[in-house]
Design an enzyme around this catalytic site. Structure first.
Site, PDB file in Angstrom:
ATOM      1  N   ASP A 181      -8.505  -6.491  -4.418  1.00 54.43           N
ATOM      2  CA  ASP A 181      -8.067  -5.293  -3.381  1.00 54.43           C
ATOM      3  C   ASP A 181      -9.201  -4.244  -4.861  1.00 54.43           C
ATOM      4  OD1 ASP A 181      -7.806  -2.605  -3.309  1.00 54.43           O
ATOM      5  OD2 ASP A 181      -5.002  -3.507  -2.706  1.00 54.43           O
ATOM      6  N   HIS A 213      -7.992  -4.753   0.214  1.00 57.78           N
ATOM      7  CA  HIS A 213      -6.882  -4.430   0.258  1.00 57.78           C
ATOM      8  C   HIS A 213      -5.300  -4.595   0.968  1.00 57.78           C
ATOM      9  CE1 HIS A 213      -4.006  -1.644  -0.753  1.00 57.78           C
ATOM     10  NE2 HIS A 213      -4.329  -0.540   0.229  1.00 57.78           N
ATOM     11  N   SER A 246       1.000  -0.885   0.220  1.00 60.15           N
ATOM     12  CA  SER A 246      -0.298   0.095   0.052  1.00 60.15           C
ATOM     13  C   SER A 246       1.075   0.925   0.171  1.00 60.15           C
ATOM     14  CB  SER A 246      -0.623  -0.364   1.105  1.00 60.15           C
ATOM     15  OG  SER A 246      -1.892   0.712   1.401  1.00 60.15           O
TER      16      SER A 246
END
Lengths: 378, 202
Positions: free
Chosen positions: A322, A355, A157
């Site tokens: 995600d 995610h 991320s």
């Protein structure tokens, strides 16, 4: 979670702090005259200093990547399932460094730290920091630790943005970059979610323009709403349906505004927990760092041109569920790397976690990371 | 040649023919690369760097273990990751028969690569013809699946493939037809079990 006696745990670890006096010029124009960086290390740096791996953390995490604290054994590092003796990122072979970014509330200098100019907490006066600034600060920490070149820089991320930026800011200092659940820039939808989170914080009456430390209050309500919004984007709709469905928290619909559904209870719990340990000024700055990151920005939006500097070998990993940074965003990075004839492998894992899947222990994902690290020549 | 290489070439006789056509140092893309054995072989034999495209999780993991660059994307949905003419050679090794969008994949191969190398089991081999004549779906060393478990969807013969190339304006530069690893000169569509082609855009 690993019990303290677990041989695959990094064990009891100590958070360390490095102080830097050389001023750091930030991308936004401001300058930090001096600052501290909190960090942890696991394993031993080898004689050739060739086995260091930098782990970059995402939004709400810290330098506490693995292991536990002797005085608080339940405080286990956020990526403990990946990092430790015998784990995919094996600390018997690698010297792993976790570094806390500038502007954090976990030890590195940030808005809650004392501003030497005023003798009071920085609050709103703490500058906006960017991914590029974080990499700069991490590079100084690497210098301090005697690490000329990292065997690998890894992150998921927002951490993946730092790993990517490392290959651009310091191409010669990164041998391998592991870029996981990444995007090379936020989409308008990503920015929109961030803006709602910021508005929730800034409109909290306890925010006081960011100078709430002096007033003895915390914009808890804003922070918990910001976290609730964020949390929705970290989970996939599928995972949410699987975990909560439309399960009720009480026997019947209440026909009032108390909690009816389990998902409401879960979000409130996450928001409450977060608001007790995270700093609102830090949250504001991290969301801005996310919004501003766009290495292609200086290249007319051409990511291939932006990545031409990179010299590292890449592993890019995305997760099908995600929707915050979907696989299509990772494929943009892969395509730009291929345009530059870089060495790259790309995995698209069909894991349900959304995610947050990058923090979970999907066997396909962890087996691939294990195999990739094992093939890194030291 | 090492014992491991000999074993590999015995199992995959088309690899030798493919390597023969890949010039040293050429950039190669292997579609449906499996565990990356061909890419490893091309690196050892020709110092040709490359990438594999593979969708299957276990195969992708094997590629990472074998230190082969692998890209986990569906080759059927187009090769949009790759720029025009970005490879010297795009390879489809014994995968053609399992591809659904045959025409699209062949076109994409020649958009992305200067050359395409395609190998496939020849459905026109006499043993397949005989089994069909006896009323059975062919099963053989090169067609090892029963009809109910086969991943193959588009079988073809040497004549069929060459017809398709003509229709798609694909120019066949060279052809090697093999049976049990040895070249077949006499009536290849009858006596060859494996066909390997080197093609360019027409």
């Amino acid at each position: 979670m690993n019990a303290p006696h677990d041989p695959s745990s990094a064990g009891a670890v100590l958070a360390q702090k490095a102080h830097f006096d050389a001023p750091l010029k930030l991308r936004g124009g401001a300058e930090l005259a001096a600052y501290d960086i909190a960090y942890e290390t696991y394993g031993e740096l080898n004689a050739a200093r060739s086995n260091a791996v930098l782990v970059c953390h995402a939004l709400n995490a810290s330098h506490h990547v693995a292991g536990f604290y002797e005085d608080n054994k339940s405080n286990v590092g956020w990526w403990d399932n990946l990092v430790g003796p015998g784990k995919p990122l094996d600390t018997r072979r690698f010297f792993v460094v976790g570094s806390n970014y500038l502007g954090s509330c976990f030890g590195t200098t940030g808005p809650a730290s004392i501003n030497p100019a005023s003798g009071r907490p920085w609050g709103a006066d703490f500058p906006i920091v960017t991914v590029e600034d974080w990499v700069e600060a991490q590079a100084r920490l690497a210098d301090r630790l005697g690490i000329e070149r990292f065997a690998a820089v890894i992150g998921g991320s927002l951490g993946a943005m730092q790993a990517l930026q490392w290959t651009l800011s310091y191409p010669e200092r990164v041998h391998h970059a592991l870029v996981i659940a990444a995007a090379a820039k936020l989409s308008p939808q990503n920015i929109a979610f961030n803006e709602v989170a910021r508005q929730a914080i800034m409109t909290d009456p306890d925010f006081h323009g960011g100078h709430y430390y002096d007033k003895g209050v915390v914009p808890t309500r804003g922070l918990r709403i910001a976290r609730m919004i964020g949390h929705i984007t970290y989970l996939s709709g599928e995972a949410m349906a699987e975990k909560f469905g439309r399960l009720l928290r009480r026997k019947h619909l209440g026909f009032d505004f108390d909690i009816d559904f389990e998902i409401e209870s879960y979000l409130r719990y996450q928001g409450d927990k977060f608001s007790t340990y995270f700093d609102a000024n830090t949250y504001l700055r991290i969301t801005k760092a996310l919004d501003y990151y766009d290495p292609a920005g200086d290249f007319g939006g051409n990511l291939s041109a932006a990545l031409a500097r990179a010299r590292a070998q890449f592993l890019v990993v995305s997760f099908k569920s995600d929707w915050r940074f979907p696989p299509s965003r990772s494929r943009e990075i892969v395509r730009a790397l291929l345009d530059n004839r870089r060495i790259v492998s790309y995995l698209e894992i069909d894991a349900p976690g959304g995610h947050d899947a990058f923090l979970l222990e999907d066997p396909r994902y962890h087996s691939a990371l294990r195999a990739y690290f094992a093939n890194i020549d030291l | 040649m090492t014992a491991a290489e000999q074993a590999l070439l015995a199992a995959r006789p088309d690899f030798g023919a493919i390597a023969h056509w890949v010039s040293p140092g050429a950039r190669v893309l292997d579609l449906g690369c499996g565990d990356g054995a061909l890419l490893r072989y091309l690196w050892q034999a020709r110092e040709a760097p490359g990438y594999g495209v593979e969708i299957d999780d276990d195969s992708v993991l094997s590629c990472v273990e074998n230190d082969v660059n692998v890209l986990q994307v569906d080759l059927e949905s187009g090769l949009s990751l790759f720029a025009d003419s970005s490879f010297d050679c795009v390879i489809l090794s014994q995968t053609l028969q399992a591809v659904r969008h045959t025409e699209g994949v062949l076109r994409e191969m020649l958009r992305v690569g200067r050359e395409a190398i395609v190998s496939f089991p020849n459905f026109g081999h006499w043993s397949a013809r005989l089994q069909l004549a006896l009323g059975r779906m062919p099963v053989s060393a090169s067609l090892p699946y029963e009809w109910y478990e086969t991943p193959n969807v588009h079988h073809c013969t040497i004549t069929d493939f060459e017809d398709l190339c003509r229709r798609l304006d694909i120019r066949i530069r060279e052809r090697i037809v093999l049976h049990e690893g040895k070249p077949v000169a006499l009536i290849p569509n009858l006596f060859g079990s494996l066909a390997v082609y080197r093609c360019t855009a027409g």
